[in-house]
Each structure stands twice: as C-alpha cells, then as structure tokens.
Write an enzyme that holds these catalytic residues in place. Sequence first.
Site, short mmCIF file in Angstrom:
data_model
loop_
_atom_site.label_atom_id
_atom_site.label_comp_id
_atom_site.label_asym_id
_atom_site.label_seq_id
_atom_site.Cartn_x
_atom_site.Cartn_y
_atom_site.Cartn_z
N HIS A 213 -22.33 0.32 -28.03
CA HIS A 213 -23.01 0.65 -29.28
C HIS A 213 -22.38 1.86 -29.96
CE1 HIS A 213 -26.22 2.59 -31.72
NE2 HIS A 213 -26.52 1.34 -32.04
N CYS B 299 -15.28 -11.49 -36.71
CA CYS B 299 -15.86 -10.25 -37.21
C CYS B 299 -16.19 -9.29 -36.08
CB CYS B 299 -17.13 -10.53 -38.04
SG CYS B 299 -18.41 -11.41 -37.13
#
Length: 861
Positions: free
Chosen positions: A437, A813
């Site tokens: 993250h 992506c």
Amino acid sequence: MVWVKGGAAVQKNRDLGFTEITPTAAIDTARHGGRAKCLQRLIRLDMPVPRTVALDFDAVHGVSAGDLPDLGAMLALFGDDPLVSVRPSSEDPDWGGPGAILNIGMNDKVHARLIESHGETAANALYLRFIQSYAVNVGRLDPDEFDALTTPTADTLREALDLYEEETDEYFPQDPAEQLREILRSMARAWEGTTARLLRQAKGAPADAGLGLVVQKMVLGVGQGICGSGVIQFVNGTTGHREIRGRYLCKSQGRDALADAEDRDVMYLTKDPRGRSIEEVLPQNFADLVRYGEFCRARLREEMVIEFTIENEELFILDAVRVPRSERANVRIAVGLAKDEIISREDAVLRIPPRALTELLHNQIDPEGARDHFVTGIAASPGAATGKIVFSARAAQTLAAQGENCIMVRRETSPEDIRGMHAANGILTIRGGITSHAAVIARGLGLPCVVGAGDLILDKRKGRVQTADGRTLREGDVITIDGSTGEALVGGVDMLPPELGESFQTLMTWADDLRDIGVRANADTPPDARNARMFAAEGIGLCRTEHMFIDDDRLLAMREMIFADHTDDRRAALDRLLPMQRADFTELFEIMQGQPVCIRLFDPPLHEFLPHGREGLRELAEALDLPMKDVERRVAGLREFNPMLGMRGVRLGVTVPEIYDMQARAIFEATIEASKSGDPVVPEVMIPLVSAKREVEIVKARVDAVAAAVRIEQGADFNYRLGVMVETPRAALRAGEIAQHAAFMSFGTNDLTQMTYGLSRDDAGRFMGEYVAQGVYDEDPFHMLDADGVGELLQMGAERGRAENSDLTLSICGEHGGNPESIRFCRDAGFDYVSCSPFRVPVARLAAAHLAITSPKPSET
C-alpha cells in the site's frame, strides 16, 4: 610519429601477438576493447598520439595462462631504452579493469640518463613512482609501506629499492622486457579473478567478458622547456552545459619538474587566482586542444575528456574517454548533439536509459555529501526527502499545517493513512514490498518511499524507533530517506533539485513522435491528474475511487453506510457522498480536457474504512451515537479471515449495489457537467475483481439503468464505455465470455501476480531477497512482471478476449505498467496502452520509444 604501414607489417604484428594501432590496422572494439578503438579513431583524426600497440582479448587471456607475445619485438617498436605505459581496454569502459601502470622500462640506466637530460628531481620522481606501482600491483606488497616514500630524493629512491628487495628477496628488475612481462601477466590475471568478475557482472558485463591491453610510448611531460600533463573537457559533467573544464600540471622553464605542485605549477585550463591559464602560457597548444575537442564531438559523436601531455611545448594526446556525467547532464548532452545534427534524434533517445529519468523527476541526494546510514530497506518510490519523524497521519498533518517537512514512519500503511501520506514528504515502513500500500500510493504521489526496513524496531507508544546498531530515533528527529536506493539516513543532507527543463521536454517530444503504444497514468485525485497532465499522459488508465472517501466528512458518511441495517439507510448515507463524488469526477474530467478517464468502481473490503484501535472505536461510537458494544459487534461481523480474497470489488457491487449505483450516477452527472465547458467526455467505468461473466452482466445492467435515468433527468445525452479489471486468474481464463459484455479489459497485475503466486504482496519483502539470491525467482515478481507465469495469463486473456470481441481495448494498470520490460511484453502482445503512476509516465514513454526504434513492428519495416 612513425607508423608501420602496409598489410604485411600489420600481419607480422599479429603473428607476434599484438597489433600496432595505425589508421588502417584491424582494430575492433569487440576484440581489442573500447580504448584501443578510440585511440585508433584519434589517430585517424590526425591527433598526435604516441606510438601504441594493442593486445586483443585472446592474447590477454593467453598471457594469464603464460602464453606471452614477443615482447622483444614489441619493445623494439619504442626504440632504445623504451619507456611505455600499459592501460586496460575492456569492451565497455563502464566494466572497469585493472589500473594503468606508467613508466615501464625505468631502471638504473634510464634513471642516470634522465638525470642528465631532465634533472635529478624529475628522474627520481619518475623512477620512484614506477617502483611503487610495480611493487604494489605486481609484487602485491603492502601499499602502506610505500606511502611515506614520496619525496623525490636519492635517499628516498634507495630506500624504496631496498624495501622492495627486503620484501621480495629479489633485486628490483632492470630488464624492461621482464618488467613488461610481469605487468601484463598481473593485469591479465587480475581481470580474470573472482572479485573482478563479480564486480563487472554487477555492472552488466557478461561473465566471459574479455580484456584488451594497450601499450603506449611514454611522453614524460618533463623537460627543460614548458612541460606538463592534464585533462580537458568541453562540457560540465554535472549540468551538461557547454564549458571548458580541466586541469593542467605544469613545469615552467628553469624550475624543477613536479616541484611545488600545490603552488604556481598548478595551472588551470580556466582562469584561476593561483596562476595563469594555459591559454595565456601556451596559446597554440590550447587552440589545438579546443580543435581536437571539436573533432571528437563531431567525428566521434560524443563529448570526450582528452588526456594530454606537453613536452617542451609539443602537445601529445594520450587518450580520450567519454565525459563522466550525471543523468541530467546526459539528457542535455544527447539533445544538444542531436540539435547540432551530430547524431539523429533516434540516437539521442536511445542514449538515455528510461529508468535514468527518475533522477530528473525527483530531488536526489548529492552524491558528494556525507551519509550517516541507519537502515536499508526496499527502494519503493524514487527520490529523496528530509523531514522530522512522525508516527501517525495526524502528526504528519499537524507538521504540514505548520509548514514543516516530515517523514512518516509506520509499521505499514493502510487507507486511513492517506491524508497523512499526502501531508508527508516521504514514507518509511518496516513491513511491505514493492507493491504494498505504501509503495503504490507513494509512487502515485511522487513521494520518496522506503519499505521493508525490517531491522527497525518501532515503539509507537514511547514515540521512538530503534536501529540495528543500537541507536534510538524519536518523533521529531530529522532523518532523510532515499527512495532510489532504499537507504535511510540520520539528519539532513544536501539535495540536487529535479531537472525538467527544455532538454528534458525536447527529449520527451521526440520519444512521443517515435513510440507506438499508449501511456496513461494511474491518478486518484485532482493533484494526481495534474501531474499526469504535466508528464503528458494520454489519459487516466486507473482512478481508484476508494481514495476519495478518506477525508473526515466523507469517512463518517462512509461509516454510516457500513453500519446501516437497511437499503434506504444505506442510500441516505450514500446520498451525502454523491455530490462529493460528482465534484471529484467533474474536476478530474476538466483537468484531463477530453482525454479518457478510466474510473474503477469501489474495490477494497469495507473493514478498511473502520478504525482498528479501541480509541478509534470509541470515537466512532460517539460520532454514530451508538453503544460501544454495537460498534464492536458490527466491526467483528465485518472481519474476514482473508479480506483481500473476501467481500471486495465486484462482490460488493453485487451484494451491496447501492455503492455502485451512487458512483455511476456521480460519474454520469459529472460527465454532463464537464462537457458543458470543454471537450466531450467519454468516461470509462471499470468493474474490479471480476471472475465470472454473470458478475459483469449484473453490474452492467444496473450501470446502464443509472445512465438511462441520468439522461432523462438531465435532458442530455452522453456516451460511456464499460469494462473490467482482470486481476483474478479465472477472469483471464474466461476472458472470451467476459469480453462479450466489455469494451475494454485492463489487467491489474498487482493482484493478478498475488493470486497467481498465492503470495501476499505486503509480506513478500520479508523473504523475496533470499528467494532471488538462491535463484528461486529471477526477480521479485511484484517488481518485474513474471512473463512466464503471469505473462501467460495476460497473453491468454488478451487472445481469448480479442477472439470474442475484436474491438476490445487491452491494457495493464498495475505497477508493472511503468517497467520497460513489462512494456515490451505488452507491446508484443498487442496491448493498446500501459498505465502507471504519474511520475513513472516519462519512463514509460521513453521505454516505449526505445522499443519502437530497436524492434519496429513488421508493418513498419
């Protein structure tokens, strides 16, 4: 200078194990190395290069095994009492090699002759330097023993000779052939040693890379007239600006050579208060050097450092090498050469390694500054930043509000840290990998980030972090992180600023003219979108809408929706979020000015929007006016054994459809609003984490219904495209049937890699280094796309999807989208574009241009 001309003479040299470098000699970089070839080019440019011979790779390999060339014939080329130097000549100068050895042939006889012709001090200095070099490099004696023997006197010289004899039980060799033999053998064996091999392999050299050697007549640079030696270059290696730089060690007439080197004898190539410039003292020599520099630039098509010697005002060119340079200077130099039509634009583009652009896009630590290193982790987002340590998002926001820089230090980050990450100048985490993250968000924000710094011990309660070497750093202490190397440093350091000037922009324009695959940016917020525009992305390939719910007012509404027991209650909470989402999307569309924007519908599990600690739960209970037990019960009910494989993505869209209904309405209302003042907007709505055709059918039906309702309510028409994010292996395998209901497929390689390997991307950093070291994986699959495993799923999904829907748009992506190797794979597989973090867009654009130049598609050949 005297050349050996004619094929017979050259062939004779070859038979003797060496080749004299002449304008017509068969010198080849792949056989003799770059230095030998460069010297031949200098000779062809009619520069005054001293006589030189070259030993090719095979000859040097033979020397290491005891098979020597005819040294008598070689030395005969250099006359009676020869003095020569030996320098390495590897195929690529960046691969290194053993150091040069000068003044070979110095002995008692030559020393006595030089005393008469050059003076005792000069003769002593030349002999002493050779003894030291020979003793250390050939005799393998301790260099510290000779460090004190620097004064060029007869006593010092005798002391050096005695020391050599004492340490080796042999007299210092007097035979030039013996000296040369041992030096050649020493250099050849040094190249083939294990340490040298590992070092050059680390620089990209093949394990069996060869070494050539060049033997050149010494020009002493000392005499009765003006003599000296130096280097000159015509460009600044740090900035790339054209300017004359260099240094010249001079001996003026009537003074002892090499004496007072730190005083008047140091004469710089540019005006210096310590002495006159070489341009004033030797104007003709200086003019020749400038002329030779222009020759190198125009004919060798490169900015070169010229090494020269002047002996009694006669100039000799000893060597020329590529100017060492920073990446920012490399860009300016390449663009300048192309603008002057010395090289082509294609050549200029190819001279810039794509990953090197990161040095231009971010602050960099000054390489010449001091570093107090305290931990090394994984380099997760490039650039460098200095700031005070903070351990929470709130503390980061507080310091930012006070105008102070900070580095957020966390065990790992979560979505509730987003606001603090926006406020921080850099991020350091103890856990995590290249796609964790913290890493993903930092790259999107253009923040330096180091993750996986497992040697740190964080004690958040006491407000401190302890290092492996026993130091304690507290909140408020200043540290620096280098996201390009993975290092964290104590204190502040000097920085080099980004460089996005005219040369950078020109290079990127040329790259765009050449590339044949699109490049978009992953952008979640208006600042992200502005960065995407700044770096000339061709749209947004991934907008992660969940990051729009982090602000305090939105987060509370989101939590109310999560705690709602009935559909109407959920809709009421989402109605509060609708205008906020609509405003976000409107601003994104306006910033992108008609370029495509691909919006991923809500993806993460709902528990990520709930507090974790008891204090946070108490605050939530107060905000929702609920008993603490009810809050704890609901939070416990949302807890999953493996939330990343649980109730998230399209599964939320199917079971809690009100969320996607709200988002679809916000997208379409923003589309109408943004189209009023600019180019028509055609949004792309992407469904995440699909694995079945029926999931797409259900969500598509609701999205289409919302679109129809908005058209009627607004009295306006618009178009949109609906597609899917392929991030489960099943979606790739069933791509054919899924493509029946999709206009595009975007492969999310972060999760696809995670699910294919059964490997947590947040935990892989703990052991991935060991896996790579032991050859389990060639590279961290979260850092470098696994072309064999994950790549086969991409290939399969692309082929099956296009077989069912020939107009299907294909892209990736995930974070792999900015890697040159991944771009090659996608281009070969027929993908339409790649999407990556905004600050990686220039890297992707340049990498795509490299591929178009080096591997043109069949239709373009």
